[in-house]
Design a protein around this motif. Structure first.
Motif, PDB file in Angstrom:
ATOM      1  N   PHE A  67       0.818  -1.218   0.000  1.00 23.13           N
ATOM      2  CA  PHE A  67       0.000   0.000   0.000  1.00 23.13           C
ATOM      3  C   PHE A  67       0.852   1.269   0.000  1.00 23.13           C
ATOM      4  CE2 PHE A  67      -3.558  -2.742   1.331  1.00 23.13           C
ATOM      5  CZ  PHE A  67      -4.432  -2.374   0.322  1.00 23.13           C
ATOM      6  N   SER A  68       1.994   1.227   0.667  1.00 22.50           N
ATOM      7  CA  SER A  68       2.865   2.411   0.629  1.00 22.50           C
ATOM      8  C   SER A  68       3.408   2.618  -0.783  1.00 22.50           C
ATOM      9  CB  SER A  68       4.002   2.285   1.641  1.00 22.50           C
ATOM     10  OG  SER A  68       4.970   1.353   1.227  1.00 22.50           O
ATOM     11  N   GLN A  69       3.742   1.541  -1.479  1.00 26.80           N
ATOM     12  CA  GLN A  69       4.227   1.660  -2.858  1.00 26.80           C
ATOM     13  C   GLN A  69       3.121   2.108  -3.802  1.00 26.80           C
ATOM     14  OE1 GLN A  69       7.383   1.412  -4.287  1.00 26.80           O
ATOM     15  NE2 GLN A  69       7.796   1.674  -2.120  1.00 26.80           N
ATOM     16  N   LEU A  70       1.902   1.649  -3.566  1.00 23.99           N
ATOM     17  CA  LEU A  70       0.771   2.051  -4.411  1.00 23.99           C
ATOM     18  C   LEU A  70       0.542   3.556  -4.320  1.00 23.99           C
ATOM     19  CD1 LEU A  70      -1.573   1.229  -6.261  1.00 23.99           C
ATOM     20  CD2 LEU A  70      -2.936   0.886  -4.199  1.00 23.99           C
ATOM     21  N   SER A  71       0.547   4.102  -3.114  1.00 25.41           N
ATOM     22  CA  SER A  71       0.348   5.551  -2.977  1.00 25.41           C
ATOM     23  C   SER A  71       1.519   6.323  -3.562  1.00 25.41           C
ATOM     24  CB  SER A  71       0.120   5.933  -1.514  1.00 25.41           C
ATOM     25  OG  SER A  71       1.276   5.698  -0.756  1.00 25.41           O
ATOM     26  N   LEU A  72       2.723   5.777  -3.441  1.00 28.32           N
ATOM     27  CA  LEU A  72       3.906   6.423  -4.015  1.00 28.32           C
ATOM     28  C   LEU A  72       3.804   6.496  -5.533  1.00 28.32           C
ATOM     29  CD1 LEU A  72       6.604   7.551  -2.895  1.00 28.32           C
ATOM     30  CD2 LEU A  72       7.612   5.353  -3.490  1.00 28.32           C
ATOM     31  N   VAL A  73       3.337   5.431  -6.164  1.00 32.25           N
ATOM     32  CA  VAL A  73       3.181   5.423  -7.626  1.00 32.25           C
ATOM     33  C   VAL A  73       2.142   6.459  -8.060  1.00 32.25           C
ATOM     34  CG1 VAL A  73       2.282   4.045  -9.559  1.00 32.25           C
ATOM     35  CG2 VAL A  73       3.991   3.085  -8.039  1.00 32.25           C
ATOM     36  N   ILE A  74       1.060   6.555  -7.331  1.00 29.01           N
ATOM     37  CA  ILE A  74       0.010   7.524  -7.682  1.00 29.01           C
ATOM     38  C   ILE A  74       0.547   8.955  -7.572  1.00 29.01           C
ATOM     39  CG2 ILE A  74      -2.217   8.474  -6.965  1.00 29.01           C
ATOM     40  CD1 ILE A  74      -2.965   5.549  -6.150  1.00 29.01           C
ATOM     41  N   ILE A  75       1.178   9.264  -6.453  1.00 29.46           N
ATOM     42  CA  ILE A  75       1.710  10.615  -6.239  1.00 29.46           C
ATOM     43  C   ILE A  75       2.789  10.952  -7.269  1.00 29.46           C
ATOM     44  CG2 ILE A  75       3.083  12.008  -4.630  1.00 29.46           C
ATOM     45  CD1 ILE A  75       1.476  10.640  -2.380  1.00 29.46           C
ATOM     46  N   ASN A  76       3.690  10.008  -7.531  1.00 31.86           N
ATOM     47  CA  ASN A  76       4.760  10.253  -8.504  1.00 31.86           C
ATOM     48  C   ASN A  76       4.228  10.350  -9.932  1.00 31.86           C
ATOM     49  OD1 ASN A  76       6.704  10.352  -6.546  1.00 31.86           O
ATOM     50  ND2 ASN A  76       7.380   8.256  -6.822  1.00 31.86           N
ATOM     51  N   SER A  77       3.210   9.576 -10.258  1.00 33.66           N
ATOM     52  CA  SER A  77       2.633   9.636 -11.610  1.00 33.66           C
ATOM     53  C   SER A  77       1.986  10.984 -11.881  1.00 33.66           C
ATOM     54  CB  SER A  77       1.606   8.520 -11.796  1.00 33.66           C
ATOM     55  OG  SER A  77       2.238   7.272 -11.743  1.00 33.66           O
ATOM     56  N   ILE A  78       1.293  11.509 -10.892  1.00 34.82           N
ATOM     57  CA  ILE A  78       0.683  12.836 -11.049  1.00 34.82           C
ATOM     58  C   ILE A  78       1.775  13.878 -11.282  1.00 34.82           C
ATOM     59  CG2 ILE A  78      -0.588  14.671  -9.848  1.00 34.82           C
ATOM     60  CD1 ILE A  78      -2.175  12.363  -8.448  1.00 34.82           C
ATOM     61  N   GLY A  79       2.830  13.825 -10.479  1.00 33.44           N
ATOM     62  CA  GLY A  79       3.935  14.758 -10.647  1.00 33.44           C
ATOM     63  C   GLY A  79       4.633  14.602 -11.988  1.00 33.44           C
ATOM     64  N   PHE A  80       4.799  13.356 -12.436  1.00 34.88           N
ATOM     65  CA  PHE A  80       5.447  13.096 -13.722  1.00 34.88           C
ATOM     66  C   PHE A  80       4.647  13.690 -14.875  1.00 34.88           C
ATOM     67  CE2 PHE A  80       5.760  10.386 -17.502  1.00 34.88           C
ATOM     68  CZ  PHE A  80       7.110  10.519 -17.788  1.00 34.88           C
TER      69      PHE A  80
END
Length: 143
Positions: A67-80
């Motif tokens: 779950f920590s990796q899932l939220s990290l991917v979402i946050i980083n994808s938005i920034g990307f």
């Protein structure tokens, strides 16, 4: 952000190692996944699948790491994608964009530190519960 709790039973060394590896999996994937954060999520998910029939201690920590990796991917994808739209699109660098990038970098650094800390403490058999992700893991993993 992180809370340590005593567990009700003695954690076997192999359990502690596998639970610690659930956090290390995302760190190991950074080498490959730095440009593509989805690689970290896939590596953590594969480790989760491999340990879904394991002891509750291992499953719980695999779930929290996932779950920590899932939220990290979402946050980083938005920034990307926001950065891509600024670079090649018609969007300009705004205060909102700068604030988001600052939050993104802060979140990534905190998550990296928390992951290393959790891997070390979990390897010693100590139950480490993250804010929010620990509650979600509690709800999903039956002890």
């Amino acid at each position: 952000m992180i809370k340590e709790t005593a567990i009700l039973y003695k954690v076997h060394e192999s359990e502690a190692e596998r639970a610690s590896n659930s956090y290390l999996m995302s760190l190991m994937a950074i080498v490959v996944g730095l440009p593509l954060p989805i690689v970290n999520l896939i590596a953590t998910f594969m480790f989760f699948l491999g340990n879904r029939e394991s002891t509750p201690f291992v499953r719980w920590h695999c779930t929290q790491a996932l779950f920590s990796q899932l939220s990290l991917v979402i946050i980083n994808s938005i920034g990307f994608w926001w950065t891509i739209s600024v670079i090649i699109g018609d969007k300009v660098i705004s205060n909102d964009y700068i604030a988001y990038i600052i939050v993104l970098f802060t979140y990534n650094i905190l998550e990296f530190i928390a992951t290393i800390y959790s891997a070390i403490r979990t390897r010693k058999g100590i139950h480490v519960k993250w804010w929010f992700y620990g509650d979600v893991s509690d709800a999903l993993v039956k002890q």
